[in-house]
Design an enzyme around this catalytic site. Structure first.
Site: not given
Ligand code: NAD
Length: 495
Positions: A282, A383
């Protein structure tokens, strides 16, 4: 090997009765790896009920005892570092060095939690009126919930539960269904360190399971890290249920390059920050903004990027690993195709990469560079979350700052320069929460907080650091007067 993962409830592995599963694959080879059950309603209920029961005793455990648990936990994490790093690499495809970094940044938060006695101290004011004192103290909330993404299997869970638990809460962790084995191992080690059972529960699932947990009456607070769509959905749901929430979201991080910067250092840092962990960070740099004469450095950037070769964790000189899944690979490939269609110049196309020997089924993508990118293009607006760098050109620092501030994300940004005055102006004017000067990935250590802004964060109190202590506790303010102590009348009253 295609094992079904257990849940971790009340200190025990529990075989789920789920009928639906998420299938994961080895990112390096594409082979089926593990089936992750989408927990049933009864299992979620059991996890919350166990955590609520455990809270009754855990909240009464002395603060030094909680600190000692964290001391033991950080020791165990260090003793198991090689095993955990291998597991992280296996699940996520990261290089071993990167996996060690992932764990280490998490251990640093556990180290911060060992200082919980000091972090929880309140304030005391004597004589707020005659014979009257006021003090404040911090108390735990109860059952807290954490939802974590795939890209840091250890670090991000460790951003959350050690501090929440050290504050006296109990915790339900719903890790990413793509990397849930690491989370299970982190929970087992917490119990091995002496945590009472039920203090940390691990359940699996996707949006439906998260929604049920958010809605549960006994869940008091929600920490989320993931995509913008996930963060918005979770923040809306949690606040609708009148719960506190901190939701860390996606990013588009810009690095601004002034012509007075050291060219070689800057370009090397830029290439690493764009492609490290296959761009799946991120805080990765995904937009390079070349200012004035620095625009001529782009040719040399191509050489720096070309030198970065991805490979599996077993390959010691691999610069980064594969993407996490076939879906992620297809999405990034399609954005690259769109970039060319929209008129950006694809100077380096990672789709032409030959997969490392013996890993043909993996989700590989080489470094990709677009020049001539404009803010209207999808590759700039979205992104990408892959090793894809968009290069833009502007005439001066003011234009670079305006570009960054017009972008909806505000997680991190960097400026490379030799000028203190330019750096001062950038720091003051840019609307981004984490800034690096001659540092491409400025992630704060845990005695600060992780402070993304705008579309990269929804909530008020950020992850780890002092803000997390506030997030995971409620403040109680007490005003006392004891009878029997005759108040002395003051002869002067100041108005
Ligand atoms: P994701 O949003 O697909 O999933 C993250 C988590 O949320 C998972 O556990 C998933 O099961 C759950 N989830 C997904 N959609 C959901 C919904 N609609 N309602 C409830 N829960 C839900 O993200 P990912 O692909 O696992 O991770 C990558 C993303 O995370 C990128 O966008 C990255 O920038 C972001 N990220 C942000 C930070 C930060 O500190 N800002 C840090 C790491 C990653």
């Amino acid at each position: 090997m295609n094992a079904t993962l257990p849940l971790f409830i009340d200190g025990e592995h529990v075989v789920s009765a789920a009928t639906e599963f998420h299938q994961t694959h080895d990112p390096c080879t594409g082979e089926a790896r593990q089936r992750v059950p989408l927990s049933t309603a009864a299992e979620l209920e059991a996890a919350v009920a166990g955590a609520a029961r455990a809270f009754q005793d855990w909240r009464e455990t002395s603060v030094p005892q909680r600190a000692r648990l964290m001391l033991k936990y950080q020791q165990l994490l260090k003793e198991h570092a090689d095993e955990l790093a291998r597991l992280i690499s296996e699940e996520s495809g990261k290089t071993l060095a990167d996996a060690h970094g992932d764990l280490w940044r998490g251990i640093e938060v556990v180290e911060q939690a060992t200082g919980i006695a000091r972090l929880l101290q309140g304030d005391y004011s004597e004589n707020v009126a005659q014979g009257v004192d006021t003090y404040s103290l911090r108390q735990p909330l109860g059952v807290c919930l954490g939802i974590t993404p795939f890209n840091f299997p250890a670090m991000i869970p460790l951003w959350m539960f050690p501090l929440a638990i050290a504050c006296g809460n109990t915790f339900i962790l719903k890790p990413s269904e793509q990397v849930a084995r690491t989370a299970l191992r982190l929970a087992e080690l917490l119990i091995a360190a002496g945590a009472p059972t039920g203090v940390l529960q691990v359940v699996h699932g996707q949006a439906a399971q998260v929604e049920a947990l958010i809605d549960h009456a006994q869940v008091r607070a929600v920490s989320f890290v993931g995509s913008v769509a996930g963060a918005q959905a979770v923040y809306r749901r949690a606040t609708q249920a009148l719960k506190r929430a901190q939701c860390l979201a996606g990013a588009k991080n810009h690095m601004v390059i002034l012509p007075d910067a050291d060219r070689e250092t800057t370009l090397r840092a830029l290439a690493g920050a764009a492609c490290g962990a296959a761009g799946q960070r991120c805080m990765a740099i995904s937009a390079a903004v070349f200012v004035g004469a620095a625009r001529h450095w782009q040719e040399e950037l191509v050489d720096h990027l070309r030198q970065l070769r991805p490979g599996p964790p077993t390959q010691a000189d691999a610069a980064f690993g594969p993407l996490i899944s076939a879906q992620a690979q297809a999405r990034v490939q399609s954005l690259i195709a769109q970039g060319s269609q929209e008129g950006a110049v694809c100077r380096l196309d990672g789709r032409t990469l030959t997969a490392p020997a013996g890993h043909a089924g993996g989700y590989w993508l080489g470094p990709t560079l677009f020049t001539g990118v404009t803010p209207a293009m999808a590759i700039y607006r979205e992104e990408i979350f892959g090793p894809v760098l968009c290069a833009l050109e502007v005439d001066d620092l003011d234009a670079a700052i305006a570009l960054i501030n017009a972008n909806p994300y505000g997680n991190g940004t960097a400026l490379f320069t030799a000028s203190g005055a330019s750096a001062r102006r950038f720091i003051h004017q840019v609307e981004v929460g984490q800034i690096g000067i001659n540092l491409a990935i400025p992630v704060p250590l845990p005695f600060f907080s992780f402070t993304g802004w705008r579309r990269s964060f929804y909530g008020d109190l950020h992850a780890y650091g002092e803000q997390a202590i506030q997030f995971y506790t409620e403040t109680k303010t007490v005003t006392t007067r004891w009878q029997g102590q005759a108040p002395r009348q003051s002869s002067t009253i100041l108005t």
